[in-house]
Design a protein around this motif. Structure first.
Motif, mmCIF file in Angstrom:
data_model
loop_
_atom_site.group_PDB
_atom_site.id
_atom_site.type_symbol
_atom_site.label_atom_id
_atom_site.label_comp_id
_atom_site.label_asym_id
_atom_site.label_seq_id
_atom_site.Cartn_x
_atom_site.Cartn_y
_atom_site.Cartn_z
ATOM 1 N N LEU A 5 0.823 -1.210 0.000
ATOM 2 C CA LEU A 5 0.000 0.000 0.000
ATOM 3 C C LEU A 5 0.861 1.266 0.000
ATOM 4 C CD1 LEU A 5 -2.791 -1.138 2.471
ATOM 5 C CD2 LEU A 5 -2.988 -0.832 -0.010
ATOM 6 N N LYS A 6 1.966 1.212 0.726
ATOM 7 C CA LYS A 6 2.864 2.368 0.751
ATOM 8 C C LYS A 6 3.493 2.579 -0.625
ATOM 9 C CE LYS A 6 6.425 4.523 3.482
ATOM 10 N NZ LYS A 6 7.100 4.536 4.758
ATOM 11 N N LEU A 7 3.935 1.500 -1.256
ATOM 12 C CA LEU A 7 4.503 1.603 -2.599
ATOM 13 C C LEU A 7 3.472 2.093 -3.607
ATOM 14 C CD1 LEU A 7 6.621 -1.660 -2.855
ATOM 15 C CD2 LEU A 7 7.487 0.654 -3.192
ATOM 16 N N ALA A 8 2.242 1.636 -3.453
ATOM 17 C CA ALA A 8 1.189 1.986 -4.408
ATOM 18 C C ALA A 8 0.846 3.464 -4.343
ATOM 19 C CB ALA A 8 -0.060 1.147 -4.158
ATOM 20 N N GLY A 9 0.870 4.020 -3.128
ATOM 21 C CA GLY A 9 0.542 5.439 -2.963
ATOM 22 C C GLY A 9 -0.730 5.799 -3.696
ATOM 23 N N ASP A 10 -0.645 6.817 -4.523
ATOM 24 C CA ASP A 10 -1.812 7.254 -5.281
ATOM 25 C C ASP A 10 -1.817 6.689 -6.704
ATOM 26 O OD1 ASP A 10 0.230 8.686 -6.377
ATOM 27 O OD2 ASP A 10 -0.596 10.661 -5.911
ATOM 28 N N ARG A 11 -1.001 5.665 -6.942
ATOM 29 C CA ARG A 11 -0.924 4.940 -8.229
ATOM 30 C C ARG A 11 -0.434 5.826 -9.378
ATOM 31 N NH1 ARG A 11 -3.473 2.795 -4.471
ATOM 32 N NH2 ARG A 11 -4.841 1.031 -4.550
ATOM 33 N N THR A 12 0.435 6.793 -9.067
ATOM 34 C CA THR A 12 0.929 7.685 -10.118
ATOM 35 C C THR A 12 2.346 7.338 -10.568
ATOM 36 O OG1 THR A 12 1.755 9.272 -8.477
ATOM 37 C CG2 THR A 12 -0.494 9.634 -9.352
ATOM 38 N N GLN A 13 2.899 6.249 -10.060
ATOM 39 C CA GLN A 13 4.252 5.848 -10.438
ATOM 40 C C GLN A 13 4.231 4.449 -11.054
ATOM 41 O OE1 GLN A 13 6.151 6.464 -6.588
ATOM 42 N NE2 GLN A 13 7.273 8.160 -7.507
ATOM 43 N N PRO A 14 3.918 4.337 -12.342
ATOM 44 C CA PRO A 14 3.839 3.033 -12.994
ATOM 45 C C PRO A 14 5.125 2.213 -12.900
ATOM 46 C CG PRO A 14 2.911 4.713 -14.408
ATOM 47 C CD PRO A 14 3.559 5.419 -13.248
ATOM 48 N N GLU A 15 6.265 2.898 -12.749
ATOM 49 C CA GLU A 15 7.523 2.159 -12.628
ATOM 50 C C GLU A 15 7.621 1.388 -11.310
ATOM 51 O OE1 GLU A 15 8.182 6.356 -11.181
ATOM 52 O OE2 GLU A 15 7.266 5.479 -12.950
ATOM 53 N N ALA A 16 6.751 1.682 -10.358
ATOM 54 C CA ALA A 16 6.725 0.951 -9.086
ATOM 55 C C ALA A 16 5.666 -0.148 -9.073
ATOM 56 C CB ALA A 16 6.485 1.920 -7.930
ATOM 57 N N TYR A 17 4.861 -0.242 -10.111
ATOM 58 C CA TYR A 17 3.780 -1.224 -10.134
ATOM 59 C C TYR A 17 4.293 -2.652 -9.978
ATOM 60 C CZ TYR A 17 0.291 2.249 -11.699
ATOM 61 O OH TYR A 17 -0.562 3.314 -11.802
ATOM 62 N N CYS A 18 5.469 -2.958 -10.541
ATOM 63 C CA CYS A 18 5.987 -4.317 -10.413
ATOM 64 C C CYS A 18 6.263 -4.636 -8.940
ATOM 65 C CB CYS A 18 7.230 -4.532 -11.268
ATOM 66 S SG CYS A 18 8.665 -3.519 -10.829
ATOM 67 N N GLN A 19 6.734 -3.657 -8.187
ATOM 68 C CA GLN A 19 7.003 -3.871 -6.767
ATOM 69 C C GLN A 19 5.706 -4.038 -5.976
ATOM 70 O OE1 GLN A 19 10.016 -4.340 -5.370
ATOM 71 N NE2 GLN A 19 10.771 -4.319 -7.473
ATOM 72 N N VAL A 20 4.704 -3.254 -6.334
ATOM 73 C CA VAL A 20 3.396 -3.369 -5.681
ATOM 74 C C VAL A 20 2.800 -4.750 -5.964
ATOM 75 C CG1 VAL A 20 1.061 -2.424 -5.545
ATOM 76 C CG2 VAL A 20 3.012 -0.886 -5.829
ATOM 77 N N ALA A 21 2.877 -5.177 -7.214
ATOM 78 C CA ALA A 21 2.365 -6.500 -7.592
ATOM 79 C C ALA A 21 3.094 -7.596 -6.827
ATOM 80 C CB ALA A 21 2.495 -6.708 -9.101
ATOM 81 N N LYS A 23 4.556 -7.398 -3.885
ATOM 82 C CA LYS A 23 4.137 -7.384 -2.468
ATOM 83 C C LYS A 23 2.728 -7.958 -2.308
ATOM 84 C CE LYS A 23 7.901 -5.675 -0.890
ATOM 85 N NZ LYS A 23 8.889 -6.666 -0.465
ATOM 86 N N ALA A 24 1.842 -7.656 -3.239
ATOM 87 C CA ALA A 24 0.495 -8.229 -3.175
ATOM 88 C C ALA A 24 0.567 -9.742 -3.322
ATOM 89 C CB ALA A 24 -0.394 -7.615 -4.261
ATOM 90 N N GLN A 25 1.386 -10.225 -4.262
ATOM 91 C CA GLN A 25 1.542 -11.669 -4.470
ATOM 92 C C GLN A 25 2.082 -12.322 -3.200
ATOM 93 O OE1 GLN A 25 4.672 -13.559 -4.745
ATOM 94 N NE2 GLN A 25 3.354 -15.365 -4.810
ATOM 95 N N GLN A 26 3.084 -11.709 -2.595
ATOM 96 C CA GLN A 26 3.668 -12.271 -1.373
ATOM 97 C C GLN A 26 2.666 -12.296 -0.222
ATOM 98 O OE1 GLN A 26 7.110 -9.773 -0.907
ATOM 99 N NE2 GLN A 26 8.174 -10.726 -2.639
ATOM 100 N N THR A 27 1.848 -11.269 -0.135
ATOM 101 C CA THR A 27 0.820 -11.220 0.903
ATOM 102 C C THR A 27 -0.166 -12.368 0.729
ATOM 103 O OG1 THR A 27 1.005 -8.820 1.123
ATOM 104 C CG2 THR A 27 -1.069 -9.822 1.857
ATOM 105 N N VAL A 28 -0.618 -12.579 -0.497
ATOM 106 C CA VAL A 28 -1.559 -13.670 -0.765
ATOM 107 C C VAL A 28 -0.894 -15.016 -0.493
ATOM 108 C CG1 VAL A 28 -2.846 -14.862 -2.594
ATOM 109 C CG2 VAL A 28 -2.995 -12.369 -2.367
ATOM 110 N N GLU A 29 0.321 -15.186 -0.975
ATOM 111 C CA GLU A 29 1.034 -16.454 -0.770
ATOM 112 C C GLU A 29 1.155 -16.789 0.715
ATOM 113 O OE1 GLU A 29 5.539 -18.299 -1.235
ATOM 114 O OE2 GLU A 29 5.022 -16.524 -2.416
ATOM 115 N N LYS A 30 1.610 -15.834 1.498
ATOM 116 C CA LYS A 30 1.822 -16.102 2.919
ATOM 117 C C LYS A 30 0.504 -16.286 3.672
ATOM 118 C CE LYS A 30 6.387 -14.226 2.619
ATOM 119 N NZ LYS A 30 6.547 -14.915 1.352
ATOM 120 N N LEU A 94 -3.791 -15.166 -11.276
ATOM 121 C CA LEU A 94 -3.076 -14.085 -11.956
ATOM 122 C C LEU A 94 -1.821 -13.674 -11.175
ATOM 123 C CD1 LEU A 94 -6.036 -11.807 -13.136
ATOM 124 C CD2 LEU A 94 -4.556 -13.238 -14.572
ATOM 125 N N LEU A 95 -1.934 -13.642 -9.862
ATOM 126 C CA LEU A 95 -0.772 -13.336 -9.032
ATOM 127 C C LEU A 95 0.270 -14.454 -9.125
ATOM 128 C CD1 LEU A 95 -2.613 -11.766 -5.995
ATOM 129 C CD2 LEU A 95 -0.903 -10.609 -7.406
#
Length: 166
Positions: A5-21, A23-30, A94-95
Motif C-alpha cells: 500500500l505504501k509503494l502503491a501510494g496514489d498509483r501515479t508511479q507506474p515504474e513501481a507497479y511491479c514492486q506493488v504487484a 508485495k500483493a503476491q507475497q501477501t496472498v502467498e503467505k 493471476l498473481l
C-alpha cells in the motif's frame, strides 16, 4: 500488505507497479500458506506447507475440502467459500502467474515482477518489469484488493482454527 500500500501510494508511479504487484503476491502467498498450516495442524487439510510460491491450487483445494469440516466450523466454511470465490481464485492465479520462474525449455521468459522477459516469440525484445505499461493501474488495484481481502479473512480463519483446535 502495508509495504504494498505504501509503494502503491496514489498509483501515479507506474515504474513501481511491479514492486506493488510483488508485495500483493507475497501477501496472498503467505496468507494462504498460513491458512494451509492451521488447517493441517487441525487435521482438516492433508498437505503441509511447501516451498513453491504459487498457491492458487492450494487455495482451490482448501475450498474443495471445506464442506467436509466439522459442524462446529460451519461459519468458517462459509467464510472460506466467500473469500475463495471463483473471482478471487482467478485473481490468485493471476498473481501466481507473475511469480518469477525459469522458463521451460524452448519457452520465452514470461512477464514477472523481478526479471527481464520477452512478450513476442521470435523477436529479441526484452522488457523490464518496471517499464511503463507492463503492469496496469487496474491490475494493481485488483491485486491489492485481492491481497487485502485474503489477508483479512485468513487472519480471522487462522485465529478461529487455533481457538477450536488448540
Amino acid at each position: 500488505m502495508k509495504a504494498a500500500l505504501k509503494l502503491a501510494g496514489d498509483r501515479t508511479q507506474p515504474e513501481a507497479y511491479c514492486q506493488v504487484a510483488a508485495k500483493a503476491q507475497q501477501t496472498v502467498e503467505k496468507s494462504i500458506k498460513a491458512l494451509q498450516s492451521a488447517l493441517h495442524d487441525a487435521r482438516l487439510y492433508g498437505s503441509s506447507v511447501g516451498s513453491a510460491h504459487p498457491v492458487s491450487s492450494v487455495a482451490s483445494a482448501i475450498r474443495i475440502a471445506a464442506p467436509n469440516w466439522p459442524k462446529k466450523l460451519k461459519g468458517n466454511r462459509k467464510k472460506v467459500f466467500s473469500i475463495l470465490s471463483d473471482t478471487r481464485l482467478k485473481a490468485i492465479k493471476l498473481l501466481d502467474d507473475i511469480v518469477p520462474q525459469y522458463p521451460a525449455t524452448g519457452q520465452l521468459p514470461r512477464r514477472n515482477t523481478e526479471y527481464p522477459f520477452q512478450d513476442t516469440p521470435g523477436r529479441d525484445t526484452w522488457r523490464a518489469p518496471a517499464e511503463r505499461g507492463v503492469f496496469t493501474k487496474s491490475e494493481i488495484d485488483r491485486f491489492l484488493q485481492c491481497a487485502q481481502d485474503i489477508q483479512d479473512m485468513t487472519s480471522k480463519l487462522v485465529t478461529a482454527l487455533e481457538l477450536a483446535y488448540p
